[in-house]
Design a protein around this motif. Structure first.
Motif, PDB file in Angstrom:
ATOM      1  N   SER A 399      16.145  18.242  62.978  1.00 58.31           N
ATOM      2  CA  SER A 399      16.565  18.469  61.371  1.00 58.31           C
ATOM      3  C   SER A 399      18.186  19.312  61.418  1.00 58.31           C
ATOM      4  N   MET A 400      18.815  18.781  60.538  1.00 55.57           N
ATOM      5  CA  MET A 400      20.181  19.060  60.463  1.00 55.57           C
ATOM      6  C   MET A 400      20.478  20.421  59.704  1.00 55.57           C
ATOM      7  N   ASP A 401      21.048  21.390  60.215  1.00 53.43           N
ATOM      8  CA  ASP A 401      21.384  22.568  59.728  1.00 53.43           C
ATOM      9  C   ASP A 401      22.596  22.580  58.711  1.00 53.43           C
ATOM     10  N   LEU A 402      22.029  22.379  57.481  1.00 52.10           N
ATOM     11  CA  LEU A 402      22.774  21.989  56.184  1.00 52.10           C
ATOM     12  C   LEU A 402      23.637  23.332  55.573  1.00 52.10           C
ATOM     13  N   THR A 403      23.311  24.561  56.289  1.00 55.52           N
ATOM     14  CA  THR A 403      24.155  25.649  55.899  1.00 55.52           C
ATOM     15  C   THR A 403      25.299  25.808  56.570  1.00 55.52           C
ATOM     16  N   ARG A 404      25.917  24.981  57.510  1.00 52.81           N
ATOM     17  CA  ARG A 404      27.012  24.982  58.489  1.00 52.81           C
ATOM     18  C   ARG A 404      27.907  24.230  57.578  1.00 52.81           C
ATOM     19  N   PRO A 405      29.109  24.764  57.530  1.00 55.79           N
ATOM     20  CA  PRO A 405      30.450  24.095  56.832  1.00 55.79           C
ATOM     21  C   PRO A 405      30.737  23.163  57.483  1.00 55.79           C
ATOM     22  N   ASP A 406      30.758  23.030  58.882  1.00 55.93           N
ATOM     23  CA  ASP A 406      31.255  21.784  59.367  1.00 55.93           C
ATOM     24  C   ASP A 406      30.220  20.642  59.221  1.00 55.93           C
ATOM     25  N   VAL A 407      28.801  20.885  59.148  1.00 53.36           N
ATOM     26  CA  VAL A 407      27.879  19.885  58.557  1.00 53.36           C
ATOM     27  C   VAL A 407      28.337  19.180  57.406  1.00 53.36           C
ATOM     28  N   MET A 408      28.565  20.034  56.253  1.00 62.86           N
ATOM     29  CA  MET A 408      29.010  19.826  54.911  1.00 62.86           C
ATOM     30  C   MET A 408      30.276  18.774  54.869  1.00 62.86           C
ATOM     31  N   ASP A 409      31.146  19.242  55.830  1.00 60.60           N
ATOM     32  CA  ASP A 409      32.348  18.405  55.932  1.00 60.60           C
ATOM     33  C   ASP A 409      32.197  16.868  56.555  1.00 60.60           C
ATOM     34  N   TRP A 410      31.117  17.066  57.528  1.00 61.75           N
ATOM     35  CA  TRP A 410      30.665  15.686  58.166  1.00 61.75           C
ATOM     36  C   TRP A 410      29.898  14.862  56.858  1.00 61.75           C
ATOM     37  N   LEU A 411      29.039  15.449  56.142  1.00 59.24           N
ATOM     38  CA  LEU A 411      28.592  14.814  55.119  1.00 59.24           C
ATOM     39  C   LEU A 411      29.456  14.128  54.254  1.00 59.24           C
ATOM     40  N   GLU A 412      30.592  15.045  53.756  1.00 58.69           N
ATOM     41  CA  GLU A 412      31.478  14.434  52.886  1.00 58.69           C
ATOM     42  C   GLU A 412      32.489  13.115  53.492  1.00 58.69           C
ATOM     43  N   LYS A 413      32.386  13.221  54.850  1.00 55.88           N
ATOM     44  CA  LYS A 413      33.180  12.069  55.443  1.00 55.88           C
ATOM     45  C   LYS A 413      32.356  10.873  55.209  1.00 55.88           C
ATOM     46  N   VAL A 414      30.920  11.212  55.729  1.00 58.19           N
ATOM     47  CA  VAL A 414      30.112   9.907  55.771  1.00 58.19           C
ATOM     48  C   VAL A 414      30.027   9.297  54.307  1.00 58.19           C
ATOM     49  N   PHE A 415      29.771  10.101  53.402  1.00 61.95           N
ATOM     50  CA  PHE A 415      29.407   9.459  52.132  1.00 61.95           C
ATOM     51  C   PHE A 415      30.823   9.148  51.305  1.00 61.95           C
ATOM     52  N   THR A 416      31.842   9.800  51.628  1.00 61.21           N
ATOM     53  CA  THR A 416      33.221   9.204  51.029  1.00 61.21           C
ATOM     54  C   THR A 416      33.319   7.832  51.796  1.00 61.21           C
ATOM     55  N   THR A 417      33.112   7.612  53.009  1.00 50.65           N
ATOM     56  CA  THR A 417      33.312   6.265  53.713  1.00 50.65           C
ATOM     57  C   THR A 417      32.318   5.254  52.970  1.00 50.65           C
ATOM     58  N   VAL A 418      31.046   5.442  52.804  1.00 53.96           N
ATOM     59  CA  VAL A 418      30.209   4.863  52.155  1.00 53.96           C
ATOM     60  C   VAL A 418      30.561   4.216  50.697  1.00 53.96           C
ATOM     61  N   PHE A 419      30.826   5.274  49.919  1.00 50.11           N
ATOM     62  CA  PHE A 419      31.237   4.804  48.625  1.00 50.11           C
ATOM     63  C   PHE A 419      32.794   4.387  48.235  1.00 50.11           C
ATOM     64  N   ASP A 420      33.487   5.112  48.939  1.00 52.39           N
ATOM     65  CA  ASP A 420      35.006   4.773  48.543  1.00 52.39           C
ATOM     66  C   ASP A 420      35.745   3.650  49.420  1.00 52.39           C
ATOM     67  N   GLU A 421      35.295   3.615  50.736  1.00 52.95           N
ATOM     68  CA  GLU A 421      35.791   2.875  51.841  1.00 52.95           C
ATOM     69  C   GLU A 421      35.104   1.438  51.829  1.00 52.95           C
ATOM     70  N   TRP A 422      33.740   1.542  51.834  1.00 50.74           N
ATOM     71  CA  TRP A 422      32.729   0.411  51.890  1.00 50.74           C
ATOM     72  C   TRP A 422      32.620  -0.124  50.575  1.00 50.74           C
ATOM     73  N   LYS A 423      32.633   0.654  49.797  1.00 46.74           N
ATOM     74  CA  LYS A 423      32.305   0.292  48.079  1.00 46.74           C
ATOM     75  C   LYS A 423      30.929   0.000  47.955  1.00 46.74           C
ATOM     76  N   PHE A 424      30.045   0.696  48.485  1.00 44.40           N
ATOM     77  CA  PHE A 424      28.593   0.520  48.197  1.00 44.40           C
ATOM     78  C   PHE A 424      28.571   1.329  46.669  1.00 44.40           C
ATOM     79  N   ASP A 425      27.363   0.910  46.053  1.00 42.52           N
ATOM     80  CA  ASP A 425      27.368   1.120  44.571  1.00 42.52           C
ATOM     81  C   ASP A 425      25.983   2.071  44.159  1.00 42.52           C
ATOM     82  N   TYR A 426      25.122   2.223  45.543  1.00 42.63           N
ATOM     83  CA  TYR A 426      23.792   2.632  45.464  1.00 42.63           C
ATOM     84  C   TYR A 426      23.417   3.176  46.937  1.00 42.63           C
ATOM     85  N   ILE A 427      22.900   3.947  47.078  1.00 40.88           N
ATOM     86  CA  ILE A 427      22.423   4.789  48.143  1.00 40.88           C
ATOM     87  C   ILE A 427      20.953   5.110  48.065  1.00 40.88           C
TER      88      ILE A 427
END
Length: 604
Positions: A399-427
């Motif tokens: 289980s990912m510790d979602l209270t960590r600021p660095d995990v939140m930064d990682w989530l931002e990188k993952v989903f910014t890539t999926v939506f803004d670089e890869w251009k997916f419309d739906y997850i």
């Protein structure tokens, strides 16, 4: 003209709106809820439990009315009365808020506690309703109890009160915050209902706020007692600070199906639900290709859809599990996707479709590069031992510790890539319960619900106006974030479960199977187009590579159609016969409104 008023009644002070009345028994510290002049819930109290200390209740201690005030909020115009417990010296200051709204046949209850001491206290749970005796006019043995499960794979079911409860845990881990098991006790997550099918009278009780605390409702056959609790998970309340429970709705009713829908309307308003404005129709790779899916498979089915738009006018093409290098390494495609995920999304767009992608962002696989680099990102089961959310993909998944600021930064990188670089419309974000498990997190003063909610809020912020489908997620704190939600266990190319329950005594009603999926789809009808689009899981139309009979395939299609929810097929379209393809065509366009199971409280 409003009928809202606090008046002196025969039994003492009473708050009423002309539809429901709450009488206040200050000396006893209890209250009754009346409908049509009859006490449907009586002798109820409220309480709070400390993690490292005693529990406190209004029962016996008494309370006094500490003011009334008009309110205007998401539920409308109302009148709130605050009942304050009479504490002994050095006890915390506890209160119960009782609110009625104009034209609404329910009462809203909220408990809170203030720390009057010089030292911090840790609050474990609140009981906004404790031990209320339910009277439906007939003997309790004939009643039935509606149970919601903790997450979407958990069974939602109506059980006879004359029997015993099911083990309601999902097929993997579930919350350990449970009332003590005892004969005749029935436990629901978030919302429950007790109904007499002979007269159709009953009580619906459920929490309409859910962003901060998980909650449960349970009914005890002995004493016909109803209790509702929300869990603060031992968070610290400093001296002079106050903490509240979630808001509980209690509605006596002679129309339990409508009352369940009314609860859906109330929680949607309170949690600012975001259902998608039109039905979602598409194709998904999972139930034919499984983890073996490849770029070639996507392109073959994409070509088929482009050639058969008239027969299959779907909008979305969803790539499911199988493209990623490892669980956690979402931005690294494996060798089966040599051109990368941005290229595949571009191919989907070029053919006039919208692109969808599956991820399980709150799990971190033991074999992943992510875990190799960040073993400290896992929730701890105990110091030095990561919390195993499940064993899958031939490895332990933590289980990912979602209270960590660095995990939140990682989530931002993952989903910014999926939506803004890869251009997916739906997850489709799956196995989300992993973010809300019990365990040790870096921030000990965040509840499980808060840790989970803050992470999905981050994903929602990045997604913007794009579609989010939740799966494997706890229900309450997901409302207001998810546009669509799976409401069942997985369908399968077989009717009944093939696997034995993972634990002795655990019900198999949450296990993967088409039969289990269609049961939940029918029972959770009240959620659709209120709190999200219901996803009844995929249509499996094929006549080969399946153990489903023609009648079973037709039954699955019928329930998907009647659900009014999302419609995604998951077959190798290039191998479908025209007759099987027509079964998918008959589900389009999606009607959009859910059928109502009229005999829900009469018969399984």
């Amino acid at each position: 003209m409003s009928d809202l008023r606090l008046e002196q009644g025969e039994r003492g002070p009473a708050l009423t709106n002309g539809l429901v009345t709450v009488t206040l028994n200050g000396n006893k510290g209890t209250f009754d809820i009346l409908s049509a002049g009859r006490a449907v819930v009586s002798d109820a109290s409220a309480g709070v439990s400390l993690r490292d200390g005693p529990a406190y209740t209004t029962r016996g201690a008494g309370f006094h009315i500490d003011g009334e005030r008009p309110v205007t909020d998401a539920l409308g115009r109302g009148l709130e009365v605050v009942l304050r417990r009479e504490p002994d010296e050095h006890e915390p200051d506890m209160a119960l808020s009782v609110t009625l709204y104009e034209g609404s046949p329910h009462v809203i209850l909220r408990a809170d506690v203030a720390n009057r001491s010089a030292a911090p206290i840790r609050v474990q749970s609140f009981s906004a309703l404790e031990g209320g005796r339910v009277d439906l006019g007939n003997p309790v043995e004939g009643w039935r109890f509606f149970e919601e499960g903790w997450q979407n794979w958990s069974v939602a079911v109506v059980l006879p009160v004359s029997g015993e409860d099911l083990y309601m845990a999902p097929p993997v881990v579930g919350p350990t915050t449970q009332p003590d098991a005892k004969p005749g006790r029935f436990v629901a997550e978030l919302v429950g209902a007790v109904v007499d099918p002979a007269t159709n009278t009953g009580v619906v009780a459920g929490f309409i706020s859910a962003a901060d605390q998980f909650s449960q409702v349970w009914f005890d056959r002995e004493g016909s007692a109803l209790t509702a609790a929300s869990y603060a998970d031992g968070v610290t309340v400093e001296p002079g600070q106050r903490l509240s429970s979630e808001r509980l709705l209690v509605q006596p009713t002679a129309a339990p199906l409508a009352a369940l829908q009314g609860f859906g309307d109330a929680i949607a308003a309170e949690m600012q639900a975001v259902p998608w404005p039109e039905p979602i129709e598409g194709w998904c790779s999972w139930y034919y290709y499984w983890q073996g899916v490849s770029e070639e498979h996507i392109m073959a089915n994409l070509g088929y859809l482009a050639e058969h738009r008239r027969e299959l006018p779907v909008e979305y093409v969803q790539i499911d599990d199988g493209y990623q290098a490892e669980i956690g390494d979402w931005l690294t495609p494996n060798e089966k996707f040599p051109h990368g995920m941005g290229w595949v999304a571009g191919q989907i767009h070029q053919r006039g479709f919208k692109a969808g992608l599956w991820l399980a962002p709150f799990m971190i696989g033991a074999k992943s590069k992510l875990y190799e680099e960040h073993p400290d990102w896992a929730v701890q089961y105990k110091p030095g031992k990561p919390y195993v959310a499940m064993i899958n993909w031939a490895q332990e998944c933590y289980s990912m510790d979602l209270t960590r600021p660095d995990v939140m930064d990682w989530l931002e990188k993952v989903f910014t890539t999926v939506f803004d670089e890869w251009k997916f419309d739906y997850i489709k974000i799956d196995f989300l319960y992993a973010g809300a498990v019990d365990g040790i997190r870096s921030n000990p003063n965040a509840t499980r619900a808060q840790a989970y909610r803050r992470a999905i809020e981050k994903i929602r912020e990045i997604a913007g106006e794009r579609f989010i489908l939740g799966c494997g997620h706890p229900m309450g704190p997901s409302i207001g974030i998810m546009n669509g939600s799976r409401i069942s266990p997985d369908v399968a190319p077989f009717w009944y479960p093939h696997e034995r329950p993972r634990e002795e005594g655990r019900s198999d009603l949450s296990t993967v199977s088409t039969f289990n999926a269609i049961r939940n789809t029918m029972v959770r009808f009240w959620m659709h187009d209120r709190i999200w689009l219901n996803d009844p899981d995929c249509m499996l139309a094929r006549g080969t590579d399946t153990a489903l009979t023609l009648a079973e395939v037709q039954s699955l299609a019928t329930v998907i159609g009647l659900s009014g929810g999302m419609m995604l097929d998951s077959d190798n379209l290039t191998k479908l016969s025209p007759e099987r393809r027509d079964m998918i065509s008959m589900l389009q366009p999606v009607y959009g409104k859910s059928a109502v199971p009229l005999d829900l409280f009469q018969s399984e």
